[in-house]
Write a protein that holds these residues in place. Structure first.
Motif, PDB file in Angstrom:
ATOM      1  N   LEU A   1       5.990  11.234  -3.877  1.00 40.74           N
ATOM      2  CA  LEU A   1       5.368  11.858  -2.701  1.00 40.74           C
ATOM      3  C   LEU A   1       6.221  11.684  -1.448  1.00 40.74           C
ATOM      4  CD1 LEU A   1       1.599  10.940  -3.225  1.00 40.74           C
ATOM      5  CD2 LEU A   1       2.758  13.118  -3.684  1.00 40.74           C
ATOM      6  N   LEU A   2       6.892  10.542  -1.311  1.00 42.31           N
ATOM      7  CA  LEU A   2       7.740  10.347  -0.138  1.00 42.31           C
ATOM      8  C   LEU A   2       8.933  11.288  -0.183  1.00 42.31           C
ATOM      9  CD1 LEU A   2       8.380   8.917   2.475  1.00 42.31           C
ATOM     10  CD2 LEU A   2       9.532   7.136   1.161  1.00 42.31           C
ATOM     11  N   GLN A   3       9.521  11.461  -1.340  1.00 44.82           N
ATOM     12  CA  GLN A   3      10.638  12.397  -1.464  1.00 44.82           C
ATOM     13  C   GLN A   3      10.206  13.813  -1.101  1.00 44.82           C
ATOM     14  OE1 GLN A   3      12.305  12.751  -5.403  1.00 44.82           O
ATOM     15  NE2 GLN A   3      14.269  13.469  -4.612  1.00 44.82           N
ATOM     16  N   ALA A   4       9.035  14.208  -1.562  1.00 46.74           N
ATOM     17  CA  ALA A   4       8.522  15.542  -1.233  1.00 46.74           C
ATOM     18  C   ALA A   4       8.278  15.674   0.263  1.00 46.74           C
ATOM     19  CB  ALA A   4       7.239  15.810  -2.010  1.00 46.74           C
ATOM     20  N   THR A   5       7.760  14.627   0.886  1.00 47.75           N
ATOM     21  CA  THR A   5       7.510  14.650   2.329  1.00 47.75           C
ATOM     22  C   THR A   5       8.819  14.782   3.096  1.00 47.75           C
ATOM     23  OG1 THR A   5       5.491  13.332   2.121  1.00 47.75           O
ATOM     24  CG2 THR A   5       6.583  13.328   4.267  1.00 47.75           C
ATOM     25  N   CYS A   6       9.818  13.978   2.720  1.00 45.58           N
ATOM     26  CA  CYS A   6      11.109  14.032   3.411  1.00 45.58           C
ATOM     27  C   CYS A   6      11.783  15.387   3.222  1.00 45.58           C
ATOM     28  CB  CYS A   6      12.013  12.908   2.919  1.00 45.58           C
ATOM     29  SG  CYS A   6      11.503  11.265   3.462  1.00 45.58           S
ATOM     30  N   ALA A   7      11.675  15.960   2.032  1.00 41.84           N
ATOM     31  CA  ALA A   7      12.255  17.281   1.782  1.00 41.84           C
ATOM     32  C   ALA A   7      11.592  18.331   2.657  1.00 41.84           C
ATOM     33  CB  ALA A   7      12.110  17.636   0.305  1.00 41.84           C
ATOM     34  N   ARG A   8      10.283  18.251   2.780  1.00 39.57           N
ATOM     35  CA  ARG A   8       9.560  19.213   3.625  1.00 39.57           C
ATOM     36  C   ARG A   8       9.944  19.053   5.090  1.00 39.57           C
ATOM     37  NH1 ARG A   8       4.796  18.163   5.904  1.00 39.57           N
ATOM     38  NH2 ARG A   8       4.272  16.549   4.366  1.00 39.57           N
TER      39      ARG A   8
ATOM     40  N   VAL B   1       5.447   7.703   7.417  1.00 39.76           N
ATOM     41  CA  VAL B   1       6.791   8.211   7.681  1.00 39.76           C
ATOM     42  C   VAL B   1       6.720   9.557   8.389  1.00 39.76           C
ATOM     43  CG1 VAL B   1       8.861   9.145   6.574  1.00 39.76           C
ATOM     44  CG2 VAL B   1       7.934   6.948   5.828  1.00 39.76           C
ATOM     45  N   GLU B   2       5.863  10.443   7.920  1.00 37.43           N
ATOM     46  CA  GLU B   2       5.754  11.762   8.540  1.00 37.43           C
ATOM     47  C   GLU B   2       5.324  11.643  10.007  1.00 37.43           C
ATOM     48  OE1 GLU B   2       3.870  16.226   7.893  1.00 37.43           O
ATOM     49  OE2 GLU B   2       3.459  14.643   6.417  1.00 37.43           O
ATOM     50  N   ALA B   3       4.392  10.769  10.298  1.00 37.67           N
ATOM     51  CA  ALA B   3       3.940  10.598  11.678  1.00 37.67           C
ATOM     52  C   ALA B   3       5.072  10.105  12.561  1.00 37.67           C
ATOM     53  CB  ALA B   3       2.767   9.627  11.724  1.00 37.67           C
TER      54      ALA B   3
ATOM     55  N   HIS C   1       0.849  -1.195   0.000  1.00 37.46           N
ATOM     56  CA  HIS C   1       0.000   0.000   0.000  1.00 37.46           C
ATOM     57  C   HIS C   1       0.886   1.247   0.000  1.00 37.46           C
ATOM     58  CE1 HIS C   1      -3.566  -2.441   0.832  1.00 37.46           C
ATOM     59  NE2 HIS C   1      -2.815  -3.105   1.692  1.00 37.46           N
ATOM     60  N   PRO C   2       1.637   1.485  -1.073  1.00 39.69           N
ATOM     61  CA  PRO C   2       2.618   2.581  -1.071  1.00 39.69           C
ATOM     62  C   PRO C   2       2.007   3.958  -0.874  1.00 39.69           C
ATOM     63  CG  PRO C   2       2.343   1.657  -3.279  1.00 39.69           C
ATOM     64  CD  PRO C   2       1.659   0.719  -2.337  1.00 39.69           C
ATOM     65  N   GLU C   3       0.728   4.104  -1.200  1.00 38.98           N
ATOM     66  CA  GLU C   3       0.102   5.408  -1.015  1.00 38.98           C
ATOM     67  C   GLU C   3       0.034   5.816   0.451  1.00 38.98           C
ATOM     68  OE1 GLU C   3      -3.186   2.424  -0.506  1.00 38.98           O
ATOM     69  OE2 GLU C   3      -1.445   2.653  -1.823  1.00 38.98           O
ATOM     70  N   LYS C   4       0.188   4.842   1.362  1.00 39.08           N
ATOM     71  CA  LYS C   4       0.136   5.131   2.790  1.00 39.08           C
ATOM     72  C   LYS C   4       1.512   5.428   3.401  1.00 39.08           C
ATOM     73  CE  LYS C   4      -3.929   2.157   3.492  1.00 39.08           C
ATOM     74  NZ  LYS C   4      -4.481   1.013   4.263  1.00 39.08           N
ATOM     75  N   ILE C   5       2.560   5.211   2.632  1.00 38.99           N
ATOM     76  CA  ILE C   5       3.911   5.342   3.192  1.00 38.99           C
ATOM     77  C   ILE C   5       4.242   6.776   3.598  1.00 38.99           C
ATOM     78  CG2 ILE C   5       6.376   5.113   2.677  1.00 38.99           C
ATOM     79  CD1 ILE C   5       5.687   2.646   1.012  1.00 38.99           C
ATOM     80  N   PRO C   6       4.010   7.800   2.764  1.00 36.61           N
ATOM     81  CA  PRO C   6       4.415   9.158   3.163  1.00 36.61           C
ATOM     82  C   PRO C   6       3.806   9.612   4.487  1.00 36.61           C
ATOM     83  CG  PRO C   6       3.957   9.102   0.820  1.00 36.61           C
ATOM     84  CD  PRO C   6       3.499   7.783   1.369  1.00 36.61           C
TER      85      PRO C   6
END
Length: 209
Positions: A92-99, A66-68, A58-63
């Motif tokens: 989306l995960l890369q964008a989350t980690c960058a933020r 990870v953020e939590a 379920h990769p859509e749930k990963i970002p």
């Protein structure tokens, strides 16, 4: 892998010998490999927090997951590093980690960084289905049952009809895992290839920490 008590972490943020402690937030599918690497190299300044390996499906749930985890635990550490590649999140995960200001593994997925991203990028294997040590061990839980192949074997052709071979990327030299991977290939009616990759770019990334 050890962890200082919370009071010491809050006061100093430092491991023995003055090194900053690093929190690794990783996919549960990498847990054994990360623990083996940290033990073998004495990287006792690294702490591992694993997210459920089933997020692989379920990769859509990963970002969000990870953020939590980063938000909840980063206050106790000098650095946080995310042990995921893109893993199907479409950037989306890369964008989350960058933020969040945290680093992450390079590459599109674990099959790439285990083999080495540069080597993997040079291959033309659109018809290869990949397994790692973890996925060989958990083949039924992550492939057979979720796809319904245990109940409806005729679905094999729908899911795997365009594949020609199963590539087992071996992190360890385990004859039993090799035989199980070979059986997985036979079950899917695919040719079998084993590649000993070791830990690839995962080990490289941890060394940099």
């Amino acid at each position: 892998m050890t962890r200082l008590d919370d009071q010491t972490l809050t006061e100093t943020g430092l491991a023995p010998e003055g090194r900053g402690r690093v929190l690794l937030i990783g996919c549960g599918a990498l847990a054994r490999e990360v623990l083996d690497l940290t033990a073998a190299n004495g990287w006792d300044h690294l702490d591992l927090h694993c997210l459920p390996a089933i997020l692989h499906n379920h990769p859509e749930k990963i970002p969000a997951a990870v953020e939590a985890a980063v938000t909840a635990r980063r206050g106790d550490y000098a650095e946080v590093f995310v042990l995921y590649a893109d893993c199907g999140t479409g950037g989306l995960l890369q964008a989350t980690c960058a933020r969040l200001g945290v680093g992450m593994l390079e590459g599109p997925h674990c099959y790439s960084f285990f083999e080495g991203n540069a080597v993997f990028a040079g291959r033309d294997e659109m018809t290869a289905f990949y397994l790692t040590d973890f996925l060989v061990r958990q083949f039924d839980a992550f492939v057979t049952r979720p796809l319904g192949l245990d109940r409806h074997p005729q679905l094999r052709d729908m899911y795997f009809g365009n594949y020609t071979k199963l590539v087992y990327q071996a992190q360890t030299d385990d004859p039993d895992l090799t035989e199980k991977a070979r059986a997985c290939a036979a079950f899917l009616k695919l040719d079998f290839e084993r590649r000993f990759t070791g830990y690839g770019d995962l080990e490289v990334a941890l060394k940099h920490l």
